[in-house]
Structure formats: C-alpha cells, structure tokens
Scaffold this active site. Structure first.
Site, PDB file in Angstrom:
ATOM      1  N   ASP A 401      -5.063 -22.832 -24.394  1.00  0.00           N
ATOM      2  CA  ASP A 401      -4.399 -23.948 -24.782  1.00  0.00           C
ATOM      3  C   ASP A 401      -5.074 -24.395 -26.031  1.00  0.00           C
ATOM      4  OD1 ASP A 401      -3.017 -24.198 -22.441  1.00  0.00           O
ATOM      5  OD2 ASP A 401      -3.661 -25.980 -21.886  1.00  0.00           O
ATOM      6  N   ASP A 422      -1.247 -19.719 -22.780  1.00  0.00           N
ATOM      7  CA  ASP A 422      -0.178 -20.813 -23.297  1.00  0.00           C
ATOM      8  C   ASP A 422      -1.033 -21.292 -24.713  1.00  0.00           C
ATOM      9  OD1 ASP A 422       1.215 -20.441 -21.026  1.00  0.00           O
ATOM     10  OD2 ASP A 422       0.155 -22.232 -20.124  1.00  0.00           O
TER      11      ASP A 422
END
Length: 581
Positions: A401, A422
């Site tokens: 992230d 991600d």
C-alpha cells in the site's frame, strides 16, 4: 489492504444476496428500457423549454405567442430516478419535498443533493457509542468521522458549482467537477467501511454491520445524485445552453486573477514562501513548522522549498489547506520519512507519511517514504485526496500500500514507485505518465500486485490509468509472482497502455481479489499498445471484464484530456504532460 482481513473484496458478497441483486438488476434493466423513451422526451422537453425561454427573453417581453412545453413533474421525476441504481429511494426522498413539483432537471438534481446532505449530516450521531471499549475500533470510527466531513463538503461544493441562474443548463466543465466530487463523496463513505472492515475483532464486526445499515440511505442518496448528474445533466450540458460560458484559451476558469499571477511568478520555483533545511540554513528545520504559515482556504499558491535531507515527520494537510506546493532538491535527495503501519495499530488510512486533502496540491522533486517494512503490512507513503493534485519527478517508497490515490483528480509524471502488494491503490481519477513502477521482493509466500482500484459505483468517473511508463523490478532479487493488479471492488477500472512491461510479469497478467473467484463482470480492465516481454496477452486471464486490447477510440477515454480534464489545469502547474495518446 490485507489479503485476508480486508472487508473490501467482492468475494465477500453473500450468494443469496448476489442472486437477489441480479434479479433486481434484470428488473431494473427492463424498467430503464421502458422508461428510456420517457426520459428522452423529458430531456428534449427540458432543452426545448430552455431554448424557448432564451429566445423569448431575447425577442420581446410578451411571450403569449410562444408555445410552452408542458411536462408532468411526477413523470419527469420518475424518468430521472429510473436512471439511478436506487430508483425507489430516489423517487420517495425527492417527491416528499415541496419543491419537487418541477420538471427542471437541474433543480431535481439539487433536491437529490439536499436529501443526501440531510441524511449524511445526521450520521455521526449514529456511530457506535461504545467504540471506546476497543482502541483500534475507536481509531477506525475516527476515520469515519473525518471522511464523513469530507463527503459533506463534496456535496455542498456540488450544489455551489452549478450556480443559481434559472433556466440554464450547467456547463460541461461544471458537470465534470460535480461528477468528480460526488464520486469522492461516495469513496469517502466507503472508506469508513474499509477502516472498520479491516479489523478482525468481534466488536468491529458488530460495528461494521451497524454502520452499514445506518449508511444505507446516505450511500443510496449520494449514488442517486451522481447518476442524475452523469446521465441527465451530462447530456444536457452538450446542448448550447451553458450556465457558465467556458473559456477556451488561456488559464482555466477556476483560477482567479491573483492566482494566475502567482502561478506565472512561481512556476519556476524561484520565490518560495518558506524554506526548510535540517542544517538550520532555512527559515524552518521541519516541514510541519513551515506549513503552519499556510492560510486556510486560500486561493493563493503557497510554496515550500525543502532542502536536501531526510525529514522524519508525518504531515497531514487537511481539506481546508488549499494550493500548497512543496518541492525539494530531487526525488533521490529530499525525503519525507515515516513508519506508521497497520500492524502497530493504525488504520491503513492514517498510516500515510504524507497525507493531503486540500485542493490544488503540487509536489515536485521530492520523495515520500514509509520505512515500516514488509512485515508491518499496510504502510502508506503518500495518500492524496486533493482534487487537481500534481506529483512531478517524485518518488514513493514502501512495501504494501505504498501510494494511496484515494479520491478526486490526480496526475503523476516522471515518478518512481516501489512496493509489493496493492502498492498503487484507491479510487481517484488518476493518470500515471512516464513513471517507473518497480515491484520489489515481498515476504516469503507473498505475491506482488501493482494496482488495486476501488470503484464501487458504475457512475463514478474514477480509475487507475498507467500510460507510457515502465514496469521493471526494484533490485535484482525479485522472484515472487508479480501481477499488474487485482480488482478491489465491483466496478474496478484499470488501464495499462503504451507502457513497457518487463519479463517480471506472470503471463496471466492479473489476479482475482479472492483466489479462484472470478471478478464481477462489471469491472473494466484493459491493456493497449504495450511493449516489452511482459506485454504478451496470449496467456492473460479470461475474465468477462478484462479486455486484452481496446480500440484507439476507447483508449482516448482514458487519456489526460478525457479522463482528468488535464488541459484545463495542468499547464499552470508547470508540469509536462501528454494530453492524448
């Protein structure tokens, strides 16, 4: 965005609920098909009414000889509401208002905003009162309170953007702004669910169910407003009856004279308002101290020059801190460094080393780092919810992230981005152009996913676009399976185009959020004119929502010009950009 604990995945949908939803969707499609004729009639009548009104006003005070268009307010409202995802709540909430006895589509839209604002305004009182019994849950509830405030601002901004001139239709520029802000308002509400849903406690699960139930009306009402502006006002704005005449040359209409002069003067970063230096050679030793000088809601650009060095601090520019520009001595020389992370008890949303919400933010020649490490899971280096924000020659360094492109319109040019799971995620309308995207080695038995896009409503104008960039490993030890991304929500939208993809990529290209569960057919994932050993699409996933190639015309929809209206605002940020393919 933990793989197991995250609430966000489409794989969490209950099968019975999904079947009921599909049945409801089929019924709605029939209703929409039948009502389309009525809707077209309403739109034509509305435009005809505007044209008649304008011609009448331009000719003579007497209008007795001009035929007037008669419409049924109830039929108009029903046709408008049938274009939304929640036609029943749309009709019942608006028709209960005295002002709903109208056929003016813009007024109906404003009424839809009014009911959304009223509902969301009352929501904080519905938050769980005993959250203080769980410290992590209380932090998640704090995120909810923050993003609800942001959502309310977006709804109020949307009303203001359309102006008050009666009998005229909003301009396409105004409609684009409103679509963006309403998309952000929905994202804000969804962020609350994400913050609570990523926890794995009994109290959190109970709170999540309670909050979801309490949020149903506010989410539906905001979604209804977005559908109306997208499908009704968006079409009307194409007719030559704008509420505000759009400038075609020079500075964009949203800039005032003073702001234009300041941008002209400061495009070369020559006159900073504050200088930060660790060695004491500037006015301040920390970035946070310098930013205390920024006036709230100022239309004037405030620039901060940060000299070479590593500045260990967390920065949070709130929604009322506008038009800040921060620049350094280079993306590999000036760094803002933090280590907040999910494993140590901070909600993902609050882990950002540098967070910005206020509109018009610009960053140049500076790096953003979260050095918590892979074992700490979610750890954001930068989070942006700033509308029309620009990141030029910046670096973003982290693991899971790394870069949270949360909401609103954003542009990244000549940036370096590293991470694992991600590591580019969120629900902004964002374009990455000429960037170096570098997956790195994650923890054992983990994988790399470059993107996780979070579009949850089909009318949101959001998505992750990677154009003319390179995707190569960070370092020479990458052995983990690496993918272009995975769909986070039901309408996730991601396009990789005109980019060079290295041999690091798994041939299937993409992966599901939940293993062995195919994403919804409503996602839009596409590739266009990529090159390099990883660009071969012959072994790609066979999802219904994945397009191994798209036409030139389709690709144009995802350019800087079409997707984020870049030519209206990027020239004044002194950043290079390619507006088209």
């Amino acid at each position: 965005m933990d793989t197991i604990k995250s609430f966000k995945g489409y794989g969490k949908v209950n099968e019975l609920e999904q079947q009921a939803y599909e049945k409801k969707t089929r019924k709605r499609l029939i209703i929409i098909a039948v009502s389309s004729i009525v809707l077209i009639a309403v739109i034509i009548a509305a435009v005809a009414g505007v044209v008649i009104h304008n011609r009448n006003s331009e000719s003579s005070p007497s209008s007795d000889s001009v035929p007037q268009t008669e419409l049924s307010p109830a039929a108009s409202l029903k046709a408008v509401c049938d274009t939304t995802r929640y036609p029943s709540s749309c009709f019942s909430s608006i028709s209960s208002l005295p002002e709903s006895n109208t056929t003016d589509p813009e007024l109906l839209f404003k009424l839809s905003l009014r009911v959304a604002i009223d509902e969301l305004s009352s929501f904080p009182s519905k938050l769980r009162a005993n959250a203080e019994q769980d410290a992590r849950l209380q932090k998640a509830i704090d995120v909810c309170s923050s993003v609800f405030g942001d959502a309310l601002d977006r709804l109020n901004d949307s009303i203001s953007a359309l102006g008050t001139v009666a009998g005229r239709i909003a301009s396409s520029a105004s409609v684009s702004n409103v679509e963006t802000w309403l998309s952000a308002a929905l994202t804000d509400q969804d962020t609350c669910l994400d913050a609570v849903g990523e926890l794995n406690s009994t109290a959190a699960r109970g709170a999540l169910q309670e909050i979801e139930t309490a949020m149903r009306n506010s989410t539906e009402f905001a979604s209804n407003s977005l559908a109306i502006v997208t499908k009704i006002l968006g079409l009307l704005s194409r007719f030559e009856t704008p509420i505000h005449h759009r400038r075609l040359l020079g500075f964009p209409e949203w800039l005032g004279a003073a702001e234009r002069r300041l941008l002209e003067e400061k495009n070369n970063d020559s006159t900073p308002d504050a200088v930060v230096a660790k060695d004491g050679s500037g006015q301040f030793k920390t970035i946070g101290e310098a930013l205390k000088l920024v006036k709230k809601k100022s239309e004037e650009r405030f620039s901060v020059y940060v000299k070479e060095g590593r500045y260990v601090e967390n920065i949070d520019l709130d929604k009322n801190t506008w038009n800040v520009m921060i620049y350094g001595d280079g993306k590999d020389k000036t760094f803002v460094v933090g280590s907040r992370n999910f494993m140590d008890g901070t909600p993902t949303f609050e882990t950002a080393t540098f967070a910005v919400k206020g509109k018009g933010f610009i960053a140049k020649d500076i790096g953003f780092v979260n050095n918590a490490g892979a074992s700490k899971h979610q750890a954001v280096a930068l989070r942006s919810g700033s509308d029309r924000s620009v990141f030029f020659r910046c670096s973003f360094d982290g693991f899971q992230d790394t870069l949270y492109a949360h909401s609103n319109r954003q542009f990244y040019r000549d940036c370096d981005i590293t991470g694992t799971i991600d590591f580019i995620f969120g629900n902004a309308a964002v374009v990455f152009q000429s960037c170096k995207i570098m997956p790195r080695q994650p923890l054992p038995n983990q994988f790399n996913t470059i993107t996780a896009q979070g579009k949850k409503d089909p009318n949101q104008n959001t998505g992750i676009i990677i154009q003319k960039s390179t995707i190569t490993p960070f370092g020479n030890n990458l052995t983990a399976p690496t993918y272009l991304g995975r769909p986070w929500k039901d309408f996730s939208t991601t396009v990789i185009m005109q980019s060079d993809i290295g041999a690091l990529l798994n041939p299937v290209g993409w992966m599901s959020w939940v293993p062995n569960v195919e994403p919804p057919t409503t996602i839009f994932y596409a590739e266009y004119q990529n090159s390099g050993p990883g660009a071969d699409v012959s072994q790609r996933v066979k999802w219904a929502g994945y397009k191994p190639t798209i036409t030139d015309r389709n690709a144009e929809e995802f350019t800087v010009q079409s997707f984020i209206q870049g030519p209206e605002w990027l020239p004044n940020a002194a950043v290079q950009f390619d507006s088209t393919l």
